[in-house]
Design a protein around this motif. Structure first.
Motif, short mmCIF file in Angstrom:
data_model
loop_
_atom_site.label_atom_id
_atom_site.label_comp_id
_atom_site.label_asym_id
_atom_site.label_seq_id
_atom_site.Cartn_x
_atom_site.Cartn_y
_atom_site.Cartn_z
N LYS A 5 2.50 -3.68 -1.77
CA LYS A 5 1.79 -4.93 -1.63
C LYS A 5 2.02 -5.76 -3.37
O LYS A 5 2.40 -7.15 -3.19
N SER A 6 2.38 -5.12 -4.06
CA SER A 6 2.98 -5.34 -5.11
C SER A 6 4.21 -6.27 -5.09
O SER A 6 3.78 -7.32 -5.26
N THR A 7 5.36 -5.51 -4.90
CA THR A 7 6.72 -6.25 -4.05
C THR A 7 6.71 -7.57 -3.53
O THR A 7 7.30 -7.47 -3.73
N SER B 188 -1.61 2.63 -0.92
CA SER B 188 -0.24 2.66 -2.05
C SER B 188 0.54 2.42 -2.20
O SER B 188 0.99 3.81 -1.29
N GLY B 189 1.16 1.88 -3.17
CA GLY B 189 2.73 2.40 -2.53
C GLY B 189 3.34 1.17 -1.32
O GLY B 189 4.07 1.61 -1.10
N1 LIG Z 1 10.42 -1.32 -10.20
C1 LIG Z 1 10.67 -0.45 -9.71
N2 LIG Z 1 12.08 0.90 -9.75
C2 LIG Z 1 12.04 1.63 -8.24
N3 LIG Z 1 11.13 1.37 -7.80
C3 LIG Z 1 9.89 0.11 -7.78
C4 LIG Z 1 9.84 -0.31 -8.57
N4 LIG Z 1 8.35 -1.47 -8.50
C5 LIG Z 1 8.08 -0.20 -7.46
N5 LIG Z 1 8.95 0.41 -6.56
C6 LIG Z 1 8.75 1.18 -5.78
O1 LIG Z 1 8.23 1.03 -4.69
C7 LIG Z 1 6.82 1.39 -3.77
C8 LIG Z 1 6.05 0.21 -3.82
O2 LIG Z 1 5.78 -0.22 -4.66
P1 LIG Z 1 4.41 -1.65 -5.33
O3 LIG Z 1 3.48 -1.42 -6.52
O4 LIG Z 1 4.68 -2.65 -4.42
O5 LIG Z 1 3.11 -0.48 -4.16
P2 LIG Z 1 1.62 -1.19 -3.97
O6 LIG Z 1 1.61 -1.42 -2.72
O7 LIG Z 1 1.87 -2.37 -5.18
O8 LIG Z 1 0.92 -0.22 -4.26
P3 LIG Z 1 -0.56 -0.18 -5.10
O9 LIG Z 1 -1.91 -0.50 -4.15
O10 LIG Z 1 -0.31 1.07 -5.87
O11 LIG Z 1 -0.20 -0.77 -6.53
C9 LIG Z 1 6.16 2.87 -4.70
O12 LIG Z 1 7.27 3.93 -4.08
C10 LIG Z 1 6.72 2.73 -5.75
O13 LIG Z 1 7.78 3.49 -6.62
#
Ligand SMILES: Nc1ncnc2c1ncn2[C@@H]1O[C@H](COP(=O)(O)OP(=O)(O)OP(=O)(O)O)[C@@H](O)[C@H]1O
Ligand SMILES: [Mg+2]
Lengths: 245, 256
Positions: B56-58, B52-53
């Motif tokens: 991946k979503s980004t 998590s974090g």
């Molecule tokens: N719009 C935003 N503004 C500031 N920080 C962001 C934003 N979107 C994501 N982040 C930060 O970027 C990092 C990666 O976020 P992301 O959502 O891509 O992770 P993830 O791998 O999808 O996690 P998860 O498995 O929990 O969904 C995190 O630290 C998050 O707080």
């Protein structure tokens, strides 16, 4: 018929509800009620358009636009509506062009028009804030889904944001609309022949102020109840099945 | 058909349909993506896994331009996504995305949710769209729910509507961001079955998922991300069975 009853009431008890037995006053009352309803409808329509456009423009990227709207809201929310009405009617009314009516001249915007503009703009300043809070309640994830489906910003606003925001802010909107319906009576001071103005001319003809005041109260109580009922029905109709349960 | 001519690129189907090169993304001072290289061929199903974090979503959101990149290049069918001159609509009709929280339009019925974009955005014939929408709903096992509102459906049903809604745009690529993460276990399966069918039909899919069993079974390739980097990638057999990197090993030992 009710006319004989009210005539007798006048003779025996001295309670003079002249519009209920006097055809001329009855005509004046109906006319006043009709103009009042018309006035309120126009004011609400203007205030809603301003609310939607203003709230939409507030999401604009342009700082100038956002500043202008903020200034508009500050000015019109923090000054008395009667001052605004007088400003529009006597201030702006004096410098608007006159039209030739074949011999005599009339202002292009009459007192009815100025009342709609002034009170509509006053009510709009509240509606911008109301719609804005509604828009803010629309989850960004929902508009993001629309964006991902290729919706343009304008289509997102029209098809997603606005319908949802409208539902979210309906209770606050109902309050403002009711408040506007009441504020519309201020048009009296610039001689718009709506209900308050009409009844006051009836009571100065017949010297029956208390009776006509009662009528005026009754009129507004019924009107406000009807608006509230209408808005409640709208709220029910627009309710999202299963949402928030 | 109202499909406009494809923009001029020299892309051919034997080249990657999605190609990311040294993609970087910062939110303020926080660097979330630190140079991602990734490519997907037409018809491939790839999975992105990671803690998590880790971004991946980004990452997945940069592919359809929802999140702008700070540096690097994202190309879809040879077209640079993060180009101001890009026709966003042309891109988005090519790429469908489904989110963790379904994000259906709560004021529209299921059928309307599915029909809206093709009708309003692509200006397609309403009858044709409706026919297609109904058959897509049947395909995701939701016949009979056409007139229900999203809030009247279970999470799994809503997610399948969201998939049908994306498919109704007839995309070339589908992105899935943890689409089962918010679902109860018994609903996870019905959604995964739908995705599996899609994959079997040859749809190009990019999935972010925590369903390791599913990833192993369905994916052609797995990418493991950690702290904004792709640490390891390869066929699922290799990544799951014989991970090379210590971080991959540690992550897998926690989730498997
Ligand atoms: N719009 C935003 N503004 C500031 N920080 C962001 C934003 N979107 C994501 N982040 C930060 O970027 C990092 C990666 O976020 P992301 O959502 O891509 O992770 P993830 O791998 O999808 O996690 P998860 O498995 O929990 O969904 C995190 O630290 C998050 O707080
Ligand atoms: Mg995520």
């Amino acid at each position: 018929m009710i006319a004989p009853f009210f005539e007798r009431l006048n003779k025996t008890a001295g309670l003079n509800f002249s519009p209920f037995y006097d055809a001329y006053d009855w005509g004046r009352l109906l006319e006043g009620m009709w103009i009042s309803v018309e006035l309120i409808a126009c004011i609400i329509a203007v205030s809603l358009v301003i609310g939607v456009v203003g709230a939409g423009a507030q999401t604009s990227k342009s700082r100038v636009i956002r500043f202008l709207i903020a200034a508009y809201i500050e000015i019109f929310r923090n000054t008395p509506p009667i001052v605004q009405l007088l400003f529009f009617y006597f201030g702006l009314g004096a410098i608007t062009p006159q039209v030739d009516m074949g011999g005599w001249y009339e202002p292009i915007i009459g007192s009815f028009g100025w009342a709609v503009i002034a009170i509509g703009i006053f009510g709009g300043s509240y509606n911008v804030e109301i719609f804005r809070s509604g828009i803010e309640a629309v989850p960004s994830t929902t508009t993001e889904a629309a964006e991902s489906l290729g919706f343009s910003n304008f289509k997102i606003f029209v098809y997603i944001t606005l319908p949802l925001a409208f539902r979210f802010c309906l209770p606050a909107l109902t309050n403002n609309i009711i408040s506007l319906a009441k504020t519309a009576s201020l048009a009296y001071v610039i001689a718009v022949p709506e209900i308050t103005y009409t009844l006051s001319s009836i009571w100065s003809d017949n010297v029956n102020v208390p009776e006509m005041m009662i009528l005026l109260f009754a009129y507004y109580i019924i009107l406000v109840a009807m608006i509230a009922k209408g808005m409640h029905l709208l709220e029910k109709r627009l309710a999202l099945p299963g949402y928030g349960q | 058909m109202s499909r406009s001519a494809a923009p001029q690129t020299d892309w051919t189907p034997d080249q990657p349909i999605i190609a990311l090169k040294d993609v970087r993304k910062s939110f303020g001072h926080l660097e979330v993506l630190k140079g991602i290289d990734l490519h997907v061929m037409k018809g491939e199903v790839i999975c992105i896994i990671g803690p998590s974090g880790s971004g991946k979503s980004t990452l997945i959101r940069t592919i359809n331009g929802l999140t702008p990149v700070t540096a690097g290049s994202v190309k879809v069918e040879g077209q640079e996504v993060h180009d101001d001159k890009l026709d966003k609509l042309a891109l988005r009709r090519k790429i469908g995305i489904v989110f963790q929280q379904y994000n259906l339009f709560p004021h529209r019925t299921v059928l309307q949710n599915v029909m809206m974009a093709p009708v309003l955005v692509l200006h397609e014939n309403k009858r044709e769209v409706e026919e297609r929408a109904r058959s897509l709903l049947a395909k995701v096992q939701l016949s009979g729910k056409e007139d229900a509102y999203p809030a009247q459906l279970s999470g799994g049903q809503q997610q399948r509507v969201a998939i049908a809604r994306s498919l109704c745009m007839r995309p070339d690529v589908m992105l899935f961001d943890e689409v089962t993460a918010a679902l109860d276990p018994e609903m996870v399966k019905e959604v995964l079955v739908t995705i599996k069918e899609l994959a079997a039909e040859g749809m190009t899919c990019v999935l972010v998922t925590h369903e390791m069993g599913f990833a192993r079974e369905v994916c052609d390739r797995v990418y493991f991300t950690d702290a904004g980097l792709i640490v390891e990638s390869g066929p699922p057999k290799q990544v799951f069975g014989d991970p090379q990197d210590a971080r991959t090993k540690e992550f897998l030992s926690k989730v498997l």
